[in-house]
Write an enzyme that holds these catalytic residues in place. Structure first.
Site, short mmCIF file in Angstrom:
data_model
loop_
_atom_site.label_atom_id
_atom_site.label_comp_id
_atom_site.label_asym_id
_atom_site.label_seq_id
_atom_site.Cartn_x
_atom_site.Cartn_y
_atom_site.Cartn_z
N GLU A 135 0.83 -1.20 0.00
CA GLU A 135 0.00 0.00 0.00
C GLU A 135 0.87 1.25 0.00
O GLU A 135 1.92 1.27 0.62
CB GLU A 135 -0.86 0.03 1.28
CG GLU A 135 -1.61 -1.26 1.53
CD GLU A 135 -2.43 -1.24 2.82
OE1 GLU A 135 -2.34 -0.24 3.56
OE2 GLU A 135 -3.15 -2.22 3.05
N LYS B 184 2.14 4.52 1.47
CA LYS B 184 2.08 5.05 2.83
C LYS B 184 1.72 6.53 2.73
O LYS B 184 2.52 7.36 2.32
CB LYS B 184 3.41 4.88 3.54
CG LYS B 184 3.35 5.31 5.00
CD LYS B 184 4.61 4.90 5.75
CE LYS B 184 4.46 5.13 7.25
NZ LYS B 184 4.19 6.52 7.60
N ASP C 95 0.96 10.30 3.58
CA ASP C 95 1.57 11.23 4.53
C ASP C 95 0.49 12.21 5.00
O ASP C 95 0.35 13.30 4.47
CB ASP C 95 2.72 11.97 3.85
CG ASP C 95 3.67 12.55 4.87
OD1 ASP C 95 3.47 12.31 6.08
OD2 ASP C 95 4.61 13.24 4.46
N TYR D 258 -7.25 2.16 5.34
CA TYR D 258 -6.28 1.10 5.07
C TYR D 258 -6.36 -0.08 6.02
O TYR D 258 -5.49 -0.95 6.00
CB TYR D 258 -4.86 1.67 5.04
CG TYR D 258 -4.49 2.49 6.26
CD1 TYR D 258 -4.40 1.91 7.52
CD2 TYR D 258 -4.22 3.84 6.14
CE1 TYR D 258 -4.06 2.65 8.63
CE2 TYR D 258 -3.88 4.60 7.25
CZ TYR D 258 -3.80 4.00 8.49
OH TYR D 258 -3.48 4.75 9.58
N LYS E 289 10.27 3.12 3.61
CA LYS E 289 10.23 4.54 3.27
C LYS E 289 10.98 4.83 1.97
O LYS E 289 11.90 4.10 1.60
CB LYS E 289 10.88 5.36 4.40
CG LYS E 289 10.14 5.29 5.73
CD LYS E 289 8.89 6.11 5.67
CE LYS E 289 8.34 6.46 7.04
NZ LYS E 289 9.08 7.46 7.78
N CYS F 158 14.76 46.57 -13.20
CA CYS F 158 14.10 45.38 -13.75
C CYS F 158 15.00 44.72 -14.78
O CYS F 158 15.48 45.38 -15.70
CB CYS F 158 12.77 45.77 -14.39
SG CYS F 158 12.01 44.39 -15.28
N CYS G 4 13.10 45.22 -18.38
CA CYS G 4 12.88 46.51 -19.04
C CYS G 4 13.75 47.64 -18.49
O CYS G 4 13.72 48.75 -19.01
CB CYS G 4 11.40 46.90 -18.96
SG CYS G 4 10.88 47.32 -17.28
N CYS H 216 8.45 45.33 -10.45
CA CYS H 216 8.74 46.22 -11.57
C CYS H 216 7.47 47.04 -11.80
O CYS H 216 6.43 46.47 -12.12
CB CYS H 216 9.08 45.42 -12.82
SG CYS H 216 9.12 46.48 -14.28
N CYS I 98 6.10 46.57 -18.99
CA CYS I 98 7.25 45.66 -18.93
C CYS I 98 6.91 44.38 -19.68
O CYS I 98 5.92 43.72 -19.40
CB CYS I 98 7.61 45.35 -17.48
SG CYS I 98 8.90 44.10 -17.34
#
Ligand code: IVH
Length: 674
Positions: free
Chosen positions: A120, A122, A124, A234, A322, A416, A419, A434, A439
């Site tokens: 299965e 696992k 989290d 599960y 894991k 920037c 530009c 900016c 721009c």
């Protein structure tokens, strides 16, 4: 008022409706395969609500009407687990997985044979237990210390993938069932939630697991209800009135009872096969919509599980194998800055390519100037980076010991990079921008966002083509997209007639967006997909949103001052006005489908005095959940004043203005009209 008992035919109808709703809930949320339309579902739900409103004695705790709306708690009760919720022993290598099988053999004194395993993902997330008695969800709790957890029943009930009643069409529900599973949040939902939190000035959750845990531990179930949680089951703790031979059979039975089981769960014979499953899943891992941190390998035969038993904290018959950590170290070659669609300038670490959790990465976001300074990331540094699911990797920290001599602290550029306009950073804000509305860096991003899949969905309009269109002067603003012709496109380098035709077709197709998509496509600061949905639901018509003041925006649940200001600023800008005028000449927005309308929708409520059965917070939430608004002061615009015990001056004012005044009973009656 004395409560009347419902006549038998009404009771029977209510039962029938509940059964149907449970079943259709399962089809929709668990199987993702509905067999009736949303409207039909709403009709059934409305019919049940009406019966329950007329005969409150009909309301059962497992009624589909009872998912949301429970009152906030002061604290959680503890919930003991009849069978302790153990944890799992970990393995980190194929060798350790093989040792697990060797231990099984030694323990059971089986030397030659191998084992059937259930393998299965696992998950989290957060472990929970759901207790069903006579098929009805009675208690739901967190794992806690394994022996006692917190009773979070009313929060778990808000999760649509958790059945309130087990299905018993194909297999009678057992007398008692304690199911275990993991509550989690999909990565996409997590990202959306965090974007919205940041937009409201709230701290972001560090990862989907924290978000799930935090959402489940809310004392006010209305908050949990607003969080996109899901469950995969599960296993079981205890079952009475039914017995099983294998864990696989248990999972199949859980599925028939309407509980959600991860479709990736499978069977493997022997540890080598199980190891292969681990390897396969590790490759698939980052394509999954949720986070997993390994594979759980379980002995399938329950008689063997019984014989194997448990050590102090973990069963001998299961192993968590894991995955390798999704962190890695690499060297920063450069720190660049990117210009986003709102003009936000984001520093980005360009790194030596490195494998993290199965993919090669060479860039990591550094978020903003303060973040770079806080982590003190410098060109030449060795850094620890991590990937959380499919999000852009980020720099966790610098390995300062490895810093080369002479490495210089990062300095945000003054101008920037696209530009050349001097950048600005307003006091109190983390983001550098900016300010040049022309721009090309922002425009490029804005077009990309506008054409994106969740926005106008213009298939085939990617970065390269946008660059070419801009370079050729064919597109100088978003609205220019709708002036393109096939002939224009065939002028572009490597653009065949066919693909030109396709792109023109997809631009054409994008002319009828839903209101929510259109709003999202505009790229208004802080307005992500979810907020765009909220706005569409509230305003129904684009013009109404375009002209809405901050006050009105603030009455929408989920929109805070920062977002409201972002929206207003957007519509106040002359250049955006022009853009919208141009766009709306060619685009026709599909009117949103009318949601089931409550009589409260669009009405303004003011509360005064104490209610006996609802907290003020809940009463407000009930109103806003039905599309109504809550205001703090009475005016001619107020539709209803709800007066509880010891009402204040608002009561007198309402009377003077002739506003309808409701007592608590009348208010609840109104709420119950769906
Ligand atoms: S079985 C006695 N199966 O992992 C066996 N656990 O470290 C109990 N978890 O607290 C757990 N996915 O929250 C099992 N497919 C899965 C799982 C799973 C995630 C979590 C669970 C548990 C923790 C144990």
């Amino acid at each position: 008022m004395a409560q009347r008992d419902a006549p038998p035919e009404v009771q029977a109808r209510a039962q029938e409706l509940r059964d149907q709703l449970h079943y259709h809930n399962y089809r929709y949320y668990v199987l993702d395969d509905p067999v009736i339309s949303d409207q039909e579902f709403d009709r059934l739900l409305q019919e049940l609500s009406k019966l329950e409103a007329a005969y409150p004695g009909l309301v059962t705790p497992d009624s589909p009407t009872q998912r949301v709306g429970a009152a906030p708690l002061d604290k959680f009760d503890t919930a003991p687990h009849r069978v302790p919720m153990l944890s799992l022993e970990n393995a980190f290598s194929d060798g350790e997985a093989r040792e697990f099988e060797d231990r099984l053999k030694r323990f059971l004194r089986i030397m030659e044979e191998t084992f059937d395993y259930v393998v299965e993902p696992k998950m989290d997330g957060v472990a929970v237990e759901l207790v069903y008695e006579q098929g009805r969800l009675l208690v739901g709790s967190t794992r806690g210390d394994g022996y006692r957890g917190e009773n979070v029943t009313q929060n778990l009930k808000t999760i649509h993938t958790i059945p309130l009643a087990l299905l018993s069409r194909d297999l009678p529900a057992p007398d008692l069932l304690e199911v275990r599973g993991e509550v989690y949040m999909d990565l996409g939902d997590f990202k959306k939630l965090n974007d919205e939190r940041l937009a409201r000035g709230e701290p972001a959750f560090a990862n989907p697991r924290n978000a799930a845990a935090g959402s489940l531990r809310q004392l006010d179930p209305a908050i949990t209800a607003a969080r996109p949680l899901k469950i995969f089951c599960y296993g079981i703790g205890l079952v009475e009135g039914r017995s099983f031979a294998t864990h696989w059979d248990v999972l199949q039975a859980l599925k028939t009872w309407g509980l959600r089981i991860n479709p990736l769960i499978d069977r493997r014979r022997g540890i080598e096969e199980a190891i292969r499953y681990h390897r396969d899943l590790e490759h698939q891992r980052h394509g999954l919509p949720y986070e997993i941190d390994g594979v759980v390998i379980k002995v399938n035969d329950l008689a063997l599980q019984e014989r194997l038993g448990a050590k102090a904290r973990s069963p001998r018959w299961a192993l968590a194998y894991k995955f390798a950590a999704t962190q890695a170290t690499t060297r920063v070659k450069d720190i660049m800055v990117n210009v986003g669609r709102t003009g936000a300038v984001t520093p980005m670490a360009v790194m030596e390519p490195v494998q993290v959790g199965g993919v090669t990465v060479s860039r990591a976001t550094l978020h903003n100037e303060d973040e770079v300074a806080r982590k003190d990331v410098r060109v030449g540094d060795t850094v620890l980076i991590q990937r959380a699911g499919d999000v852009i990797p980020e720099v966790v920290k610098v390995i300062v010991e490895d810093r080369p001599a002479g490495a210089q602290p990062f300095q945000m550029p003054r101008a920037c990079p696209v530009c050349g306009t001097p950048l600005v950073r307003p006091p109190g804000e983390a983001v550098t921008r900016c300010p040049n509305p022309d721009c090309r860096g922002s425009l490029r991003r804005a077009i990309l966002h506008f054409a994106g899949k969740s926005a106008m969905d213009i298939d085939g309009l990617g970065e390269k083509i946008i660059d070419q269109l801009m370079d050729q002067g064919l597109v100088e603003g978003i609205a220019d997209l709708y002036r393109l012709t096939e002939a224009d496109l065939t002028l572009l380098e490597r653009f065949a007639e066919k693909s030109a035709g396709n792109l023109i077709d997809s631009i054409e197709k994008s002319k009828k967006p839903s209101l929510a998509r259109f709003i999202y496509a505009l790229g208004i600061r802080y307005v992500g997909e979810a907020t765009a949905q909220l706005l569409a639901q509230h305003f129904h018509a684009f013009e109404a949103l375009r002209t809405a003041g901050e006050d009105e925006l603030l009455t929408i649940e989920g929109i805070g001052p920062q977002v409201a200001k972002g929206i207003r600023d957007f519509f106040d800008s002359a250049r955006n006005q022009e853009l919208l005028d141009n766009l709306l000449m060619v685009i026709s927005i599909k009117p949103p489908a009318k949601p089931a309308v409550s009589p409260l929708a669009g009405k303004t409520f003011v509360f005064t005095g104490g209610l006996s059965r609802l907290s003020r917070e809940e009463a407000k939430a009930q109103v806003t959940a039905r599309g109504g608004k809550v205001s703090s002061s009475v005016s001619a615009k107020t539709d209803y004043v709800v007066a509880g015990a010891d009402p204040g001056s608002k009561y007198a004012k309402a009377r003077d203005l002739g506003v309808t005044i409701l007592d608590e009973d009348a208010f609840e009656e109104l709420l119950n009209k769906v």
